[in-house]
Every structure is written in C-alpha cells, then in structure tokens.
Motif scaffolding. Sequence first.
Motif, PDB file in Angstrom:
ATOM      1  N   LEU A  38       0.818  -1.212   0.000  1.00 35.37           N
ATOM      2  CA  LEU A  38       0.000   0.000   0.000  1.00 35.37           C
ATOM      3  C   LEU A  38       0.853   1.263   0.000  1.00 35.37           C
ATOM      4  CD1 LEU A  38      -3.014  -0.975   2.283  1.00 35.37           C
ATOM      5  CD2 LEU A  38      -2.696  -1.252  -0.188  1.00 35.37           C
ATOM      6  N   ARG A  39       2.067   1.178   0.489  1.00 33.82           N
ATOM      7  CA  ARG A  39       2.995   2.308   0.359  1.00 33.82           C
ATOM      8  C   ARG A  39       3.436   2.478  -1.098  1.00 33.82           C
ATOM      9  NH1 ARG A  39       6.178   4.297   4.863  1.00 33.82           N
ATOM     10  NH2 ARG A  39       5.647   3.301   6.842  1.00 33.82           N
ATOM     11  N   ASP A  40       3.751   1.360  -1.749  1.00 36.36           N
ATOM     12  CA  ASP A  40       4.376   1.415  -3.071  1.00 36.36           C
ATOM     13  C   ASP A  40       3.367   1.541  -4.212  1.00 36.36           C
ATOM     14  OD1 ASP A  40       6.779   1.119  -1.780  1.00 36.36           O
ATOM     15  OD2 ASP A  40       6.972  -1.024  -2.196  1.00 36.36           O
ATOM     16  N   VAL A  41       2.186   0.943  -4.059  1.00 39.78           N
ATOM     17  CA  VAL A  41       1.234   0.877  -5.172  1.00 39.78           C
ATOM     18  C   VAL A  41      -0.165   1.321  -4.752  1.00 39.78           C
ATOM     19  CG1 VAL A  41       0.138  -0.642  -6.886  1.00 39.78           C
ATOM     20  CG2 VAL A  41       2.527  -1.011  -6.234  1.00 39.78           C
ATOM     21  N   GLY A  42      -0.593   0.885  -3.557  1.00 41.99           N
ATOM     22  CA  GLY A  42      -1.978   1.097  -3.146  1.00 41.99           C
ATOM     23  C   GLY A  42      -2.863  -0.089  -3.464  1.00 41.99           C
ATOM     24  N   ALA A  43      -2.270  -1.161  -3.981  1.00 44.03           N
ATOM     25  CA  ALA A  43      -3.043  -2.343  -4.362  1.00 44.03           C
ATOM     26  C   ALA A  43      -2.152  -3.568  -4.267  1.00 44.03           C
ATOM     27  CB  ALA A  43      -3.593  -2.203  -5.773  1.00 44.03           C
ATOM     28  N   PHE A  44      -2.800  -4.742  -4.190  1.00 44.46           N
ATOM     29  CA  PHE A  44      -2.042  -5.991  -4.160  1.00 44.46           C
ATOM     30  C   PHE A  44      -2.957  -7.132  -4.565  1.00 44.46           C
ATOM     31  CE2 PHE A  44      -3.587  -5.075   0.157  1.00 44.46           C
ATOM     32  CZ  PHE A  44      -4.298  -6.226   0.479  1.00 44.46           C
ATOM     33  N   ILE A 164      -2.240  -3.978  12.506  1.00 44.20           N
ATOM     34  CA  ILE A 164      -0.904  -4.404  12.953  1.00 44.20           C
ATOM     35  C   ILE A 164       0.164  -3.648  12.182  1.00 44.20           C
ATOM     36  CG2 ILE A 164       0.688  -6.357  13.011  1.00 44.20           C
ATOM     37  CD1 ILE A 164      -1.812  -8.161  13.418  1.00 44.20           C
ATOM     38  N   ALA A 165      -0.032  -3.497  10.873  1.00 45.11           N
ATOM     39  CA  ALA A 165       0.940  -2.773  10.047  1.00 45.11           C
ATOM     40  C   ALA A 165       1.070  -1.313  10.465  1.00 45.11           C
ATOM     41  CB  ALA A 165       0.538  -2.867   8.576  1.00 45.11           C
ATOM     42  N   VAL A 226      -4.183  -1.485 -13.025  1.00 49.11           N
ATOM     43  CA  VAL A 226      -3.825  -0.704 -11.839  1.00 49.11           C
ATOM     44  C   VAL A 226      -2.608   0.133 -12.171  1.00 49.11           C
ATOM     45  CG1 VAL A 226      -3.094  -0.811  -9.428  1.00 49.11           C
ATOM     46  CG2 VAL A 226      -4.771  -2.460 -10.295  1.00 49.11           C
ATOM     47  N   HIS A 227      -2.630   1.401 -11.748  1.00 51.51           N
ATOM     48  CA  HIS A 227      -1.500   2.273 -12.032  1.00 51.51           C
ATOM     49  C   HIS A 227      -0.379   2.023 -11.034  1.00 51.51           C
ATOM     50  CE1 HIS A 227       0.944   5.939 -12.309  1.00 51.51           C
ATOM     51  NE2 HIS A 227       0.560   5.934 -13.564  1.00 51.51           N
ATOM     52  N   VAL A 228       0.829   1.849 -11.565  1.00 51.93           N
ATOM     53  CA  VAL A 228       2.016   1.609 -10.759  1.00 51.93           C
ATOM     54  C   VAL A 228       3.073   2.624 -11.152  1.00 51.93           C
ATOM     55  CG1 VAL A 228       3.852  -0.035 -10.201  1.00 51.93           C
ATOM     56  CG2 VAL A 228       1.521  -0.855 -10.551  1.00 51.93           C
ATOM     57  N   GLY A 229       3.679   3.294 -10.185  1.00 53.34           N
ATOM     58  CA  GLY A 229       4.765   4.216 -10.486  1.00 53.34           C
ATOM     59  C   GLY A 229       4.608   5.536  -9.759  1.00 53.34           C
ATOM     60  N   GLY A 230       5.694   6.294  -9.713  1.00 53.61           N
ATOM     61  CA  GLY A 230       5.681   7.583  -9.037  1.00 53.61           C
ATOM     62  C   GLY A 230       5.961   7.450  -7.550  1.00 53.61           C
ATOM     63  N   THR A 231       6.237   8.579  -6.919  1.00 52.71           N
ATOM     64  CA  THR A 231       6.471   8.600  -5.481  1.00 52.71           C
ATOM     65  C   THR A 231       5.134   8.608  -4.750  1.00 52.71           C
ATOM     66  OG1 THR A 231       6.432  11.008  -5.309  1.00 52.71           O
ATOM     67  CG2 THR A 231       8.546   9.987  -5.895  1.00 52.71           C
ATOM     68  N   PRO A 232       5.127   8.305  -3.442  1.00 54.72           N
ATOM     69  CA  PRO A 232       3.871   8.386  -2.688  1.00 54.72           C
ATOM     70  C   PRO A 232       3.205   9.748  -2.791  1.00 54.72           C
ATOM     71  CG  PRO A 232       5.511   7.183  -1.424  1.00 54.72           C
ATOM     72  CD  PRO A 232       6.222   7.724  -2.630  1.00 54.72           C
ATOM     73  N   ARG A 290       0.116   7.851   3.885  1.00 54.42           N
ATOM     74  CA  ARG A 290       1.164   6.817   3.978  1.00 54.42           C
ATOM     75  C   ARG A 290       0.816   5.689   3.014  1.00 54.42           C
ATOM     76  NH1 ARG A 290       2.865   3.540   9.498  1.00 54.42           N
ATOM     77  NH2 ARG A 290       3.270   1.485   8.579  1.00 54.42           N
ATOM     78  N   TRP A 291      -0.463   5.355   2.936  1.00 52.77           N
ATOM     79  CA  TRP A 291      -0.960   4.372   1.982  1.00 52.77           C
ATOM     80  C   TRP A 291      -1.726   5.084   0.884  1.00 52.77           C
ATOM     81  CZ3 TRP A 291      -3.206   0.351   5.971  1.00 52.77           C
ATOM     82  CH2 TRP A 291      -2.123  -0.296   6.589  1.00 52.77           C
TER      83      TRP A 291
END
Length: 360
Positions: A38-44, A164-165, A226-232, A290-291
């Motif tokens: 969720l930090r890097d993409v927002g999805a999994f 927990i995270a 799903v869009h992947v890339g860029g800084t948070p 953060r996410w």
Amino acid sequence: MTRTTDRAELPVVDLGRRTGVGTAAALQDAARQLDAALRDVGAFELVGHGIPADLFRRTMDASKELFALDRRAKEALRSPSGNPFHGYTTREVGDPPILIREIYESGRFDSPEDVLAAGYGPEQSELVEPNVWPRRPRRFRAAMTTYHAVMEELGDRLLSVAAIALGLRADWFRERFDRQASYLACVNYPPQFATARERMPRMGPHADFGTLSIFAFDDSPGRMQVHVGGTPDERARLAADVMSSIADPDDDTPDGPDPELPGTWVEVTGSGDRLLVCAGEMLARWTDDRWSAALHRVASPSDRDPALSRTALAYYQYPNLDTEIAALPTCLPPGATPRQPPVLAGVLAHQRKNHRHPWF
C-alpha cells in the motif's frame, strides 16, 4: 502518458490460510507485505485467504444469469430515485447507444429500517434505499448475500492485518466497522464489436471512495488495470486530482482524466485464488497518505478479445456511517499537521456518490 503492460506484477499479500489458520507469525508477515504494497502501489493481489473456489463460481454463475435476462426485466431493477450506486445501472455510449457496462449493486442494509435497527439515527437512514432484489434468477439474492457476508469477514481480517501494520491494536478497526455500510456489485462487460479506434473504455481512471475494495473476476480477459509508479506524494496528488474530477459536476470529459505520471498501467487477470485488493480514499485519509488510494481503470477490449464479455464481483468496504475519518497518530510525525481535515465516513461517502460522470 503512461504505458500499459501485462508483464509487470502487483505485490502479493499472503494471509497464510493455505497452510492452516493464520498464525501470529503469518499475520506479522502479512502485515509487512500489506504495508509495503500500500505504500508502493496502493493495491495488491491477495492469496492464502482460504475462501473456497466454489463460492466464487456459484456467485459468478448467478450474476451471469441475471445479466442474461431480457432488458425489460433488468430495467425493472433500477433505483426508483435514480441512485447510480444502487440496483441496476448501465453505461451506454453513442447514437445508437452501445452498452459498455452493466452493474447490479446491493448494500449491506436491506432497508432504511435496517439502518435504524443497527443504531443509526434518521439522518443516516434517509440516505439508504431498500435493495432492489430481482425475483429471478431465484438463487441470485441468496448468492449475493452469502458472498457479501464472506467478503465482509475477509475485509475484517484484512483490517486486522492493516491495524498491525499501522502499529495499532489488531482489533482497532472492529468497533468502527461493526455497523459498516459496505456494498457489493456484480459487473458485466459485454463484447464491443467496434473497431479498436471506436471502442470505449469500460471504466475510466478512478480511485474508490471507501477503505478496501476486493475484486474477483471470471477467466475471460477483462483489461482491469492498476497504475504503478511515481512517489507516494505524486500518487497522492494524482489521486486527489482524479477524485476532484469525479466530484466536479461540470466535468463531462467522456473518457475521464488521463493521468500524466511516470509509470505504467499493469494488467490484472485475477481469479478466485488471487483476488485484487485496492486501497480507497478513506484508508488513504486515515493514514495521511502513507498508503495510496489505488488508481485503476477497465480499458476497452483488446484486438485479441473484442468479442469476449467478462463478469466481475466487487466488494466495497466502508466504515460505520458515523465513524470519523481522521489521520492516525501513528501515521503523523510529531507536530505534523494532517493533510486532510477530519470527516464523517457517511458524509464523505454521500459527497463522493452524489456525482457519477459518463466515464465513471
């Protein structure tokens, strides 16, 4: 403009149910995986959830039977008030109109009386319409309510991992979701026989409004991306721009915003044993970005599969209507000011759902 690829992969979160009930170690592993995703993409992609494949098959089959009904029967399932997030809705484009997408949506609360019985006041119950259940197929209502209950339990498990995270008690979200306003949608994307140039996006770029969205798909190619890339920070700004576009009643862009962000659109195939999970706007606000709220879209059919339809199931998780969404202390550096002011979940959901543009 971002590029599209079917070769990149989304992060994977494993709940550990494939090797038995999740242990404390498995939960910690899942929490680390979820936080990074969720930090890097927002999805999994979610694996190890323990939900039997037969449940997905039965619910998909019942959904396909509903969408196979004649148009008159489906039109009778529209919201009496014209609510675009309730009952049967369509997206049609062109003259004569071409059906791009059809959706049936039902809420956790079956009527305003159910909302009152859950402990809400009249101001919340007035926002809820009775579900518009079809008489046929006969098994449809039972299939949807069963699936909704299972997804709600899965969503609760994911919130425990999320807590927990975030350095919270594992049950921190429980009292904020014990009267949750989540809803369920089944979606049909029919074939588009137009040329590649004329085919329309099935759904434009957007982030969901709630906390977590859980998607399952049948086996047909569907072009969920799903869009992947860029800084948070870049992703947070992009998501904010897209959400502002959704909330702007004067924005009538036919295909939706076209995000200009370095990165790529990743094609997600999906199946019952690998569910797609996307963070929504409320979870991003709770974590002070953060996410990331995951940007996603459903592209037009490719040249390889223009004649194929696809069915999807989408569970949209929302907190209790009277829960305050405010930045968590564990997500704020000492002395920092939250990026967004506090807001009640029901108020934010009503604001976001008050508009639905042609591309959304």
